[in-house]
Design a protein around this motif. Structure first.
Motif, PDB file in Angstrom:
ATOM      1  N   ARG A 251      -6.155  13.192  -3.319  1.00 34.76           N
ATOM      2  CA  ARG A 251      -7.026  12.685  -4.379  1.00 34.76           C
ATOM      3  C   ARG A 251      -6.592  11.286  -4.813  1.00 34.76           C
ATOM      4  N   ILE A 252      -5.254  11.087  -4.966  1.00 33.86           N
ATOM      5  CA  ILE A 252      -4.748   9.767  -5.392  1.00 33.86           C
ATOM      6  C   ILE A 252      -5.069   8.715  -4.338  1.00 33.86           C
ATOM      7  N   LEU A 253      -4.846   9.053  -3.075  1.00 31.27           N
ATOM      8  CA  LEU A 253      -5.126   8.100  -1.997  1.00 31.27           C
ATOM      9  C   LEU A 253      -6.600   7.714  -1.958  1.00 31.27           C
ATOM     10  N   SER A 254      -7.464   8.677  -2.263  1.00 38.18           N
ATOM     11  CA  SER A 254      -8.898   8.380  -2.242  1.00 38.18           C
ATOM     12  C   SER A 254      -9.308   7.431  -3.367  1.00 38.18           C
ATOM     13  N   ARG A 255      -8.485   7.366  -4.415  1.00 38.91           N
ATOM     14  CA  ARG A 255      -8.802   6.504  -5.560  1.00 38.91           C
ATOM     15  C   ARG A 255      -8.176   5.112  -5.452  1.00 38.91           C
ATOM     16  N   MET A 256      -7.193   4.974  -4.571  1.00 33.57           N
ATOM     17  CA  MET A 256      -6.493   3.691  -4.454  1.00 33.57           C
ATOM     18  C   MET A 256      -7.323   2.727  -3.618  1.00 33.57           C
ATOM     19  N   GLU A 257      -7.409   1.468  -4.103  1.00 34.77           N
ATOM     20  CA  GLU A 257      -8.183   0.455  -3.379  1.00 34.77           C
ATOM     21  C   GLU A 257      -7.401  -0.088  -2.190  1.00 34.77           C
ATOM     22  N   ASN A 258      -6.126  -0.334  -2.367  1.00 38.71           N
ATOM     23  CA  ASN A 258      -5.314  -0.936  -1.307  1.00 38.71           C
ATOM     24  C   ASN A 258      -4.731   0.091  -0.347  1.00 38.71           C
ATOM     25  N   ALA A 259      -4.861   1.369  -0.677  1.00 40.94           N
ATOM     26  CA  ALA A 259      -4.314   2.420   0.207  1.00 40.94           C
ATOM     27  C   ALA A 259      -5.390   3.490   0.376  1.00 40.94           C
TER      28      ALA A 259
ATOM     29  N   TYR B   4      -2.034   4.131  -9.763  1.00 36.78           N
ATOM     30  CA  TYR B   4      -2.002   5.052  -8.637  1.00 36.78           C
ATOM     31  C   TYR B   4      -0.765   4.866  -7.760  1.00 36.78           C
ATOM     32  N   SER B   5      -0.185   3.668  -7.783  1.00 36.99           N
ATOM     33  CA  SER B   5       1.023   3.444  -6.973  1.00 36.99           C
ATOM     34  C   SER B   5       2.170   4.306  -7.479  1.00 36.99           C
ATOM     35  N   LYS B   6       2.395   4.268  -8.797  1.00 42.21           N
ATOM     36  CA  LYS B   6       3.456   5.110  -9.355  1.00 42.21           C
ATOM     37  C   LYS B   6       3.112   6.591  -9.198  1.00 42.21           C
ATOM     38  N   ALA B   7       1.829   6.904  -9.363  1.00 37.80           N
ATOM     39  CA  ALA B   7       1.417   8.296  -9.196  1.00 37.80           C
ATOM     40  C   ALA B   7       1.708   8.764  -7.776  1.00 37.80           C
ATOM     41  N   LEU B   8       1.418   7.864  -6.766  1.00 34.37           N
ATOM     42  CA  LEU B   8       1.670   8.228  -5.373  1.00 34.37           C
ATOM     43  C   LEU B   8       3.156   8.393  -5.106  1.00 34.37           C
ATOM     44  N   ALA B   9       3.968   7.531  -5.709  1.00 35.20           N
ATOM     45  CA  ALA B   9       5.416   7.630  -5.516  1.00 35.20           C
ATOM     46  C   ALA B   9       5.953   8.952  -6.062  1.00 35.20           C
ATOM     47  N   TYR B  10       5.498   9.313  -7.246  1.00 33.68           N
ATOM     48  CA  TYR B  10       5.954  10.575  -7.834  1.00 33.68           C
ATOM     49  C   TYR B  10       5.459  11.795  -7.026  1.00 33.68           C
ATOM     50  N   ILE B  11       4.191  11.734  -6.546  1.00 29.99           N
ATOM     51  CA  ILE B  11       3.675  12.904  -5.824  1.00 29.99           C
ATOM     52  C   ILE B  11       4.370  13.066  -4.482  1.00 29.99           C
ATOM     53  N   ASN B  12       4.751  11.926  -3.848  1.00 31.82           N
ATOM     54  CA  ASN B  12       5.515  12.014  -2.596  1.00 31.82           C
ATOM     55  C   ASN B  12       6.886  12.627  -2.867  1.00 31.82           C
ATOM     56  N   LYS B  13       7.469  12.249  -4.006  1.00 30.43           N
ATOM     57  CA  LYS B  13       8.772  12.820  -4.371  1.00 30.43           C
ATOM     58  C   LYS B  13       8.648  14.310  -4.656  1.00 30.43           C
ATOM     59  N   ALA B  14       7.533  14.691  -5.294  1.00 28.35           N
ATOM     60  CA  ALA B  14       7.310  16.118  -5.577  1.00 28.35           C
ATOM     61  C   ALA B  14       7.169  16.915  -4.283  1.00 28.35           C
ATOM     62  N   ILE B  15       6.434  16.349  -3.302  1.00 26.18           N
ATOM     63  CA  ILE B  15       6.279  17.031  -2.016  1.00 26.18           C
ATOM     64  C   ILE B  15       7.604  17.120  -1.292  1.00 26.18           C
ATOM     65  N   GLU B  16       8.377  16.021  -1.377  1.00 25.23           N
ATOM     66  CA  GLU B  16       9.691  16.015  -0.727  1.00 25.23           C
ATOM     67  C   GLU B  16      10.630  17.036  -1.379  1.00 25.23           C
ATOM     68  N   THR B  17      10.548  17.167  -2.697  1.00 23.07           N
ATOM     69  CA  THR B  17      11.419  18.096  -3.423  1.00 23.07           C
ATOM     70  C   THR B  17      11.051  19.547  -3.133  1.00 23.07           C
ATOM     71  N   ASP B  18       9.743  19.811  -3.137  1.00 23.78           N
ATOM     72  CA  ASP B  18       9.280  21.193  -2.906  1.00 23.78           C
ATOM     73  C   ASP B  18       8.132  21.148  -1.895  1.00 23.78           C
ATOM     74  N   PRO B  19       8.448  21.265  -0.597  1.00 17.61           N
ATOM     75  CA  PRO B  19       7.399  21.161   0.444  1.00 17.61           C
ATOM     76  C   PRO B  19       6.340  22.253   0.344  1.00 17.61           C
ATOM     77  N   THR B  20       6.658  23.348  -0.324  1.00 16.56           N
ATOM     78  CA  THR B  20       5.689  24.451  -0.433  1.00 16.56           C
ATOM     79  C   THR B  20       4.693  24.242  -1.575  1.00 16.56           C
ATOM     80  N   TYR B  21       4.827  23.133  -2.286  1.00 14.36           N
ATOM     81  CA  TYR B  21       3.956  22.860  -3.430  1.00 14.36           C
ATOM     82  C   TYR B  21       2.601  22.390  -2.897  1.00 14.36           C
ATOM     83  N   THR B  22       1.716  23.322  -2.592  1.00 17.00           N
ATOM     84  CA  THR B  22       0.436  23.014  -1.935  1.00 17.00           C
ATOM     85  C   THR B  22      -0.440  22.131  -2.806  1.00 17.00           C
TER      86      THR B  22
END
Length: 508
Positions: free
Chosen positions: A272-280, A246-264
């Motif tokens: 969803r990823i944050l809800s699955r992460m134990e440490n975050a 989930y850490s790598k998944a979160l990093a990529y999804i943050n990059k996706a949001i940063e690249t295209d802010p309109t990507y709802t």
């Protein structure tokens, strides 16, 4: 016998033409001309066969738009004959051949425009073989325009992965061939679109290693836009989420949001990823931020819809205003025409009335002349022709004397101009009884006392209407009528027109 012989010759030529191969251009021209000559004399299935043969010849010799125009002209004639004979198979063949002809001449817009109607007709009449060929023309049209991604996307989106991978492989080979043949043209966009479809297809099948491999190939390309970069970054995130990292998944999804802010959808994925992460663990702030962003997008969409509605309203208002102005112009024109017609009728009617009144005036003047002559003769009379006797007490003598006295009072004294004069008053003045007065008056003047008074008054009114400036009321009073309404009624009854119309017609 002659007619049967000519029909036999026509049929013989027709079947000879169908069976005789034309190998040269001269032979084709001769065949076309012969078919064109023989078709008018044929009927039924023989005529359809002749059209089909001629249609094929025209189609096999398409070289330019001019020959295509001739082909479609013949197609129209052939289709008309096929409809007249209710030959659905021939109609389907004509529509299919029209598609093939347009594709052969690279008229792709015409293929797109006619493909739906063609397929609908073929499906309605269960012409399955022709439907297969029609679909093939559509696919070939896409391929010739480089629209490979559209074909692959349709197959991948419907889960037909075997067909997709087969089509994608052929497309990839074609792209490699095009890249080799034309090195000056950049085919990276086409490759990126195809690899993106590969990545999503493998991801849908759960083959994440292969999906990631294609994502890495796309990352190596240059010239990507924000949307495509956001899509691939999101796919990276989905792959790592599926693997449980989930850490790598979160990093990529943050990059996706940063690249295209309109990507709802990427923001939902992040929650969803944050809800699955134990440490975050998922924080309320993160959820609230996502909800607020979605609400802002909803507001933007709402505002955009309002703008579109306003624009549509203004357009509709402008169209309605133009329609209103046009309708007003139509009504105004109709009113103007109606006014002209009414004015024309009114002018015509007035002219007819004027013409009629002038004729009546002429008749009245003639009557007036006759009345004046009769009045002069009446005034010059010394007797009314009643048998004369020396006995002044004789009734005949008394009647004659009474007539002369009445004449003098009415014609010489103009007593009729007195509106209060009555028969009883005049008989009393002349010393006569009522019965003798009535008998004498009727004998001498041929009408009753009131009728004769009105006759004299109307006769006096005529010259006043013609040659004086007196009003109708003044003339009515002057000639002895008690009221102007009586004057107008008597004048209309006797002369068939009003005093006003008489004056107008007599002066004009």
């Amino acid at each position: 016998m002659r007619c049967n012989y000519r029909a036999f010759i026509s049929l013989f030529l027709f079947f000879r033409l169908l069976s005789f191969p034309a190998f040269t251009q001269e032979g084709l021209t001769h065949t076309k001309d012969s078919l064109l000559n023989v078709i008018p004399s044929l009927t039924g299935e023989e005529k359809l066969n002749a059209y089909d043969r001629l249609h094929t010849i025209y189609m096999d010799n398409l070289f330019d738009d001019a020959s295509l125009e001739d082909f479609f002209a013949l197609s129209t004639e052939y289709a008309t004959e096929a409809r007249n004979q209710n030959a659905t198979k021939q109609q389907g063949d004509i529509m299919l051949n029209n598609l093939i002809a347009n594709l052969r001449m690279n008229h792709f817009d015409e293929v797109d425009k006619n493909i739906d109607n063609t397929l609908a007709f073929l499906k309605e009449h269960a012409l399955t073989d022709a439907m297969y060929i029609a679909y093939k023309q559509q696919i070939l049209s896409y391929c010739r325009r480089g629209m490979y991604a559209e074909l692959c996307n349709m197959l991948q989106a419907t889960g037909r992965f075997d067909e997709f991978f087969d089509m994608a492989g052929q497309t990839e080979e074609l792209l490699e061939k095009l890249s080799t043949e034309d090195k000056h043209k950049d085919h990276n966009t086409d490759k990126m679109n195809l690899w993106t479809l590969y990545a999503f297809a493998y991801n849908s099948k759960g083959e994440y290693d292969k999906a990631e491999a294609y994502c890495n190939r796309i990352d190596s390309l240059h010239g990507r836009d924000a949307v495509s970069l956001g899509n691939i970054t999101y796919l990276h995130s989905h792959i790592w989420e599926a693997r449980g990292d989930y850490s790598k998944a979160l990093a990529y999804i943050n990059k996706a949001i940063e690249t295209d802010p309109t990507y709802t959808y990427a923001r939902f994925t992040k929650v969803r990823i944050l809800s699955r992460m134990e440490n975050a663990p998922l924080t309320w702030a993160e959820t609230e931020e996502t909800v607020e962003y979605i609400d802002s997008l909803r507001c933007i969409s709402y505002d955009r819809q309002l703008d579109e509605l306003r624009t549509q309203y203004e357009v509709d208002k402008h169209i309605a205003e133009k329609e209103r102005v046009r309708n007003f112009m139509y009504f105004a024109l109709a009113g103007y025409i109606l006014l002209i017609i009414t004015l024309g009728i009114w002018i015509y009617y007035n002219r007819q009335i004027t013409k009629k009144n002038k004729a009546l005036v002429k008749q009245i003047k003639e009557l007036q002349t006759q009345h004046e002559r009769a009045e002069t003769e009446l005034l010059n009379k010394t007797s009314f022709g009643i048998e004369d006797t020396d006995n002044h007490l004789c009734p005949e003598t008394r009647k004659d004397q009474l007539c002369m006295a009445i004449r003098d009072v009415l014609l010489k004294e103009k007593a009729y101009r007195d509106p209060t004069i009555t028969r009883d008053h005049l008989s009393k003045r002349l010393g006569s009884n009522k019965d003798l007065f009535i008998d004498a008056f009727q004998y001498c003047f041929g009408m009753s006392f009131p009728e004769y008074l009105n006759f004299l008054r109307l006769k006096d009114a005529i010259p006043l209407l013609e040659g004086s400036d007196l009003t109708i009321e003044e003339i009515s009073e002057k000639v002895g009528f008690g009221t102007v309404r009586t004057f107008q009624r008597q004048f209309q009854s006797r002369y068939n027109m009003s005093p006003k119309d008489y004056r107008k017609a007599a002066i004009a």
